[in-house]
Design a protein around this motif. Structure first.
Motif, PDB file in Angstrom:
ATOM      1  N   GLU A 123      -6.895  -1.112   3.291  1.00 12.08           N
ATOM      2  CA  GLU A 123      -6.449  -2.397   2.553  1.00 12.08           C
ATOM      3  C   GLU A 123      -7.122  -2.398   1.159  1.00 12.08           C
ATOM      4  O   GLU A 123      -6.825  -3.361   0.514  1.00 12.08           O
ATOM      5  CB  GLU A 123      -6.322  -3.405   3.139  1.00 12.08           C
TER       6      GLU A 123
ATOM      7  N   LEU B  21       0.843  -1.310  -0.056  1.00 13.49           N
ATOM      8  CA  LEU B  21       0.005   0.048  -0.056  1.00 13.49           C
ATOM      9  C   LEU B  21       0.883   1.100  -0.147  1.00 13.49           C
ATOM     10  O   LEU B  21       1.561   1.325   0.824  1.00 13.49           O
ATOM     11  CB  LEU B  21      -0.757   0.099   1.270  1.00 13.49           C
TER      12      LEU B  21
ATOM     13  N   ARG C  15       3.128  -1.846   3.887  1.00 11.03           N
ATOM     14  CA  ARG C  15       2.710  -0.305   3.624  1.00 11.03           C
ATOM     15  C   ARG C  15       4.081   0.530   3.502  1.00 11.03           C
ATOM     16  O   ARG C  15       5.213   0.275   3.944  1.00 11.03           O
ATOM     17  CB  ARG C  15       1.950   0.253   4.777  1.00 11.03           C
TER      18      ARG C  15
ATOM     19  N   ARG D  28      -2.722   0.447  -4.174  1.00  8.33           N
ATOM     20  CA  ARG D  28      -2.150  -0.990  -3.718  1.00  8.33           C
ATOM     21  C   ARG D  28      -1.732  -1.534  -4.917  1.00  8.33           C
ATOM     22  O   ARG D  28      -2.448  -1.826  -6.060  1.00  8.33           O
ATOM     23  CB  ARG D  28      -3.516  -1.784  -3.438  1.00  8.33           C
TER      24      ARG D  28
END
Length: 126
Positions: free
Chosen positions: A74, A35, A120, A83
């Motif tokens: 998410e 992400l 992330r 993403r």
């Protein structure tokens, strides 16, 4: 009789082709996710272009702003979070923040995608 023999030959040929086609189908690939977001202020960019191994994967047009207990979602793409899914392995993320057509900040960072993991990465100014 010739028609039956011809029909049987066609069926055998088709069966042989079917087996070959099944053997050529790719096996499932194990993927991981990242992400990507930024907390860079809007005074520094109006778009952020993202490339993985030199291929454009998306753009962000606004910073991610955490409020309270809100974490980076998410979910799939939005204007604040992108993403990226790739097969397991090492890649390079290159990003450029642009404001009114001018480059303001650039990043180049390695990413390690791992099977079934979501990582992330916050692109921040140094």
């Amino acid at each position: 009789m010739k028609k039956i023999t011809l029909f049987a030959a066609v069926l055998l040929a088709m069966a042989g082709c079917k087996d070959a086609t099944e053997e050529l189908q790719p096996q499932p690939v194990s993927t991981g996710s990242y992400l990507i977001y930024t907390t860079l202020p809007t005074l520094k960019f109006d778009q952020l272009e993202l490339k993985v191994n030199g291929t454009m994967v998306g753009r962000l047009t606004a910073p991610f702003v955490a409020s309270g207990h809100r974490e980076v979602p998410e979910s799939s793409m939005s204007n604040t979070v992108l993403r990226i899914e790739r097969p397991q392995g090492s890649y390079t993320l290159d990003a450029v923040a642009i404001l009114k057509g001018q480059k303001t900040v650039a990043w180049s960072t390695p990413l390690r995608f791992e099977t079934a993991k979501i990582k992330r990465s916050n692109l921040q100014a140094e």
